[in-house]
Enzyme design. Structure first.
Site, PDB file in Angstrom:
ATOM      1  N   HIS A  58     -20.362  36.074 -35.818  1.00 18.66           N
ATOM      2  CA  HIS A  58     -21.069  37.349 -35.937  1.00 18.66           C
ATOM      3  C   HIS A  58     -20.846  38.192 -34.681  1.00 18.66           C
ATOM      4  O   HIS A  58     -21.044  37.716 -33.573  1.00 18.66           O
ATOM      5  CB  HIS A  58     -22.579  37.102 -36.102  1.00 18.66           C
ATOM      6  CG  HIS A  58     -22.940  36.626 -37.477  1.00 18.66           C
ATOM      7  ND1 HIS A  58     -24.198  36.759 -38.006  1.00 18.66           N
ATOM      8  CD2 HIS A  58     -22.197  36.038 -38.439  1.00 18.66           C
ATOM      9  CE1 HIS A  58     -24.215  36.261 -39.227  1.00 18.66           C
ATOM     10  NE2 HIS A  58     -23.010  35.813 -39.513  1.00 18.66           N
ATOM     11  N   TYR A  75     -33.301  41.590 -37.713  1.00 17.99           N
ATOM     12  CA  TYR A  75     -34.638  41.335 -37.159  1.00 17.99           C
ATOM     13  C   TYR A  75     -35.485  42.571 -37.452  1.00 17.99           C
ATOM     14  O   TYR A  75     -35.146  43.663 -36.998  1.00 17.99           O
ATOM     15  CB  TYR A  75     -34.568  41.125 -35.652  1.00 17.99           C
ATOM     16  CG  TYR A  75     -33.904  39.824 -35.222  1.00 17.99           C
ATOM     17  CD1 TYR A  75     -32.518  39.713 -35.156  1.00 17.99           C
ATOM     18  CD2 TYR A  75     -34.679  38.725 -34.868  1.00 17.99           C
ATOM     19  CE1 TYR A  75     -31.918  38.519 -34.755  1.00 17.99           C
ATOM     20  CE2 TYR A  75     -34.087  37.534 -34.456  1.00 17.99           C
ATOM     21  CZ  TYR A  75     -32.714  37.439 -34.407  1.00 17.99           C
ATOM     22  OH  TYR A  75     -32.129  36.261 -34.001  1.00 17.99           O
ATOM     23  N   PRO A 126     -38.881  30.778 -31.555  1.00 17.80           N
ATOM     24  CA  PRO A 126     -37.568  30.803 -32.214  1.00 17.80           C
ATOM     25  C   PRO A 126     -36.869  32.169 -32.273  1.00 17.80           C
ATOM     26  O   PRO A 126     -35.706  32.234 -32.660  1.00 17.80           O
ATOM     27  CB  PRO A 126     -37.889  30.317 -33.636  1.00 17.80           C
ATOM     28  CG  PRO A 126     -39.333  30.627 -33.841  1.00 17.80           C
ATOM     29  CD  PRO A 126     -39.986  30.517 -32.490  1.00 17.80           C
ATOM     30  N   TYR A 149     -28.374  37.600 -25.957  1.00 20.47           N
ATOM     31  CA  TYR A 149     -28.263  37.033 -27.307  1.00 20.47           C
ATOM     32  C   TYR A 149     -26.991  36.182 -27.443  1.00 20.47           C
ATOM     33  O   TYR A 149     -27.047  35.067 -27.977  1.00 20.47           O
ATOM     34  CB  TYR A 149     -28.274  38.158 -28.358  1.00 20.47           C
ATOM     35  CG  TYR A 149     -28.596  37.653 -29.738  1.00 20.47           C
ATOM     36  CD1 TYR A 149     -29.909  37.662 -30.210  1.00 20.47           C
ATOM     37  CD2 TYR A 149     -27.606  37.117 -30.560  1.00 20.47           C
ATOM     38  CE1 TYR A 149     -30.218  37.149 -31.455  1.00 20.47           C
ATOM     39  CE2 TYR A 149     -27.910  36.609 -31.813  1.00 20.47           C
ATOM     40  CZ  TYR A 149     -29.215  36.640 -32.255  1.00 20.47           C
ATOM     41  OH  TYR A 149     -29.519  36.130 -33.494  1.00 20.47           O
ATOM     42  N   LYS A 159     -32.768  30.195 -29.475  1.00 18.28           N
ATOM     43  CA  LYS A 159     -32.211  29.641 -28.235  1.00 18.28           C
ATOM     44  C   LYS A 159     -32.407  28.138 -28.061  1.00 18.28           C
ATOM     45  O   LYS A 159     -31.810  27.537 -27.161  1.00 18.28           O
ATOM     46  CB  LYS A 159     -32.840  30.362 -27.032  1.00 18.28           C
ATOM     47  CG  LYS A 159     -32.438  31.812 -26.906  1.00 18.28           C
ATOM     48  CD  LYS A 159     -30.954  31.931 -26.675  1.00 18.28           C
ATOM     49  CE  LYS A 159     -30.488  33.349 -26.484  1.00 18.28           C
ATOM     50  NZ  LYS A 159     -29.043  33.480 -26.668  1.00 18.28           N
TER      51      LYS A 159
END
Ligand code: APR
Ligand code: PHB
Length: 393
Positions: free
Chosen positions: A72, A202, A294, A386, A298
Site C-alpha cells: 500500500h 480511517y 491498535p 505510519y 504498530k
C-alpha cells in the site's frame, strides 16, 4: 535440557527472535502454552512497516509475504463526508506498508524454524522462570505429556505477551509501569466481501471511529469504535453493517461492500510500557513489555523491532563476550517504543470520539484532521510514522 536462549512465547516476538538467533548460530528453545493451530489462526492486525518487511525478506522468511502481501502506497483519512489521501510515495519516497496478516507471519516463522530443526514446544503449562539474577537462569515447565522439565539457559527472553509469566516473575519494585486507558474499544469483523478501496480508510465520525481494512482481494476487515464493555451479543450482523455504513459512507456514495461475516470480536485499547525491559538475564520483548492501542497497527512491528535489537546484542555477546549491547538493550528499545507509543496515542486521540457532548473537542479534532490532510509538513509526519521510523531510531 539445555540451550543458549530460552524463549517464552511463540508470538511474532518469540518466533522471530528464535529465527534471527538461528541465523547467528545461536541455539534457542521456544515454549508456548497454546497449540500450533491456535497461534497460527489467531486473528490480529495485518499492516507491516517497511522495516518489518525488509527484515523478514532479508532473513529469508519473506517468500510468501512477497507473493501474497498487498503493498500500500497510502492511506485515506475520512471526515465530514470526504476522504483525503496521505500519499506515502510522495511524502516518504521508497517507503510503503504491506498488508499481510499477523498469523501468516507466524505460519512462515514456525515453518522456517521447524525446517531448520528448531525446537518449539507447544501446549506447555506451569511455565516458571528461575534464577533471573544469577548466571544460570532456567525455565521449569510441564510438557504436553504432563511431565515437568527444566530448561537451563544462558539467557531468557520473555516474549509471552501482555498476560504472560515473564514480566510477572520480575520483582515489582524493579519495574516502573506507565499506563493510559481509553474510554472505548473496537468491534472488529472479517467479512467475505471484496475490499472496495485499494487502501485503508480511517474515519472520524461524530458517532465514533471506523476503519476499513482488508486481508486479501476477497476479504474485508472492518472495525468500529464501541464501548469498552460492549456486549458483542448486542451486535447482530445487520446492526454492524448499518453502523459501519453510517460512519463510513462518503458524499460521493462510497461505502464498504457487505458480505457474510466470518468472525467478530472486541479489541481493547490500552497504552502500557514497563521500564526497564530487562531484569538480570531476562529480557522482555513485544507485548510483554509494551502495549499500544491498535490505531496505526504498530503492535507486531514494535515486537519485531525489539527482537532485532536483542538478537544483535546476543550475537555480539556470543561472538566476542562483550556485553555493551545487552546492557543497552532496554534503553535502545525504549527510545523507539516511546515514539511509537506517542504516534499510536496521537492517531487514537485524533480519530476517536471521547465525549459525545463535548463540542469543543469535536471541532478541535476536525481542525486537526483538516490541518493534517492540508499541510504537507503534517502529512509527512503522519506518513513517516505510519510506514515506520528507521529501525535505528
Ligand atoms: N508460557 C508460554 N507462552 C505463553 C505464556 C506462558 N506463561 N503466556 C503467554 N504465552 C504465549 C501466548 O500464548 C502467545 O502465543 O506467548 C505468546 C505471545 O504472543 P503475542 O501475544 O502475539 O505477543 P508478541 O509476540 O509480543 O507480539 C505482539 O501481537 O498482541 C499482538 O497486537 C500485538 O501485534 C502485536 C503482537
Ligand atoms: C487491520 O487490518 O487489522 C488493522 C489495520 C490498521 C490498523 C489496525 C488494524 O490501524
Amino acid at each position: 535440557m539445555r540451550t543458549q536462549v530460552g524463549i517464552i512465547g511463540a508470538g511474532p516476538a518469540g518466533l522471530m527472535l528464535s529465527h534471527l538467533l538461528h541465523l547467528e548460530g545461536i541455539e534457542s528453545v521456544v515454549l508456548e502454552t497454546h497449540t500450533r493451530r491456535y497461534v497460527e489462526e489467531r486473528v490480529r492486525a495485518g499492516v507491516l512497516e517497511q522495516g518489518t518487511v525488509d527484515l523478514l525478506v532479508e532473513s529469508g522468511v519473506g517468500a510468501r509475504l512477497k507473493k501474497q502481501g498487498l503493498v500500500h502506497h497510502g492511506i485515506e483519512l475520512s471526515f465530514s463526508g470526504h476522504r483525503h489521501r496521505i500519499d506515502f510515495q510522495d511524502l516518504t519516497p521508497g517507503r510503503s506498508v504491506t498488508v499481510y496478516a499477523q498469523q501468516e507471519v507466524i505460519k512462515d516463522l514456525i515453518q522456517a524454524r521447524l525446517d531448520a530443526g528448531g525446537q518449539i514446544h507447544f501446549e506447555v503449562s506451569d511455565v516458571s522462570p528461575h534464577g533471573l539474577d544469577t548466571s544460570t537462569p532456567s525455565i521449569r515447565f510441564r510438557n504436553n505429556s504432563g511431565d515437568m522439565q527444566e530448561l537451563k539457559c544462558d539467557f531468557l527472553a520473555g516474549c509471552d505477551g501482555s498476560h504472560g509469566i515473564s514480566r510477572a516473575s520480575i520483582p515489582e519494585d524493579a519495574l516502573r509501569v506507565f499506563e493510559r486507558a481509553y474510554p472505548f474499544a473496537w468491534l472488529g469483523i472479517l467479512a467475505e466481501a471484496p475490499p472496495v478501496s485499494d487502501e485503508l480508510i480511517y474515519t472520524y465520525h461524530e458517532r465514533g471511529f471506523a476503519l476499513f481494512s482488508m486481508r486479501s482481494p476477497k476479504i474485508t476487515r472492518l472495525y468500529l469504535q464501541c464501548a469498552p464493555d460492549e456486549d458483542i451479543a448486542q451486535w447482530p450482523d445487520a446492526r454492524i453493517w448499518e453502523e459501519l455504513c453510517t460512519r463510513q459512507t462518503t458524499s460521493d456514495g462510497w461505502r464498504p461492500a457487505e458480505g457474510p461475516i466470518l468472525q467478530k470480536g472486541i479489541t481493547g485499547m490500552r497504552s502500557f510500557v514497563v521500564e526497564p525491559m530487562q531484569y538480570g538475564r531476562l529480557f522482555l520483548a513485544g507485548d510483554a513489555a509494551h502495549i499500544v492501542p491498535p490505531t496505526g497497527a504498530k503492535g507486531m512491528n514494535l515486537a519485531i523491532a525489539d527482537v532485532r535489537v536483542l538478537a544483535r546484542a546476543l550475537a555480539e555477546f556470543y561472538a566476542s563476550g562483550r556485553r555493551e549491547l545487552l546492557n543497552e538493550y532496554s534503553a535502545t528499545c525504549l527510545r523507539r517504543v516511546w515514539k511509537v507509543q506517542r504516534f499510536s496515542w496521537w492517531m487514537t486521540s485524533m480519530l476517536h470520539r471521547f465525549d459525545s457532548t463535548d463540542g469543543f473537542e469535536h471541532r478541535r479534532q476536525l481542525a486537526e484532521l483538516d490541518y493534517v490532510t492540508g499541510s504537507r509538513a503534517a502529512s509527512t509526519s503522519l506518513a513517516e510514522n505510519y510506514v515506520g521510523l528507521s529501525m535505528d531510531s
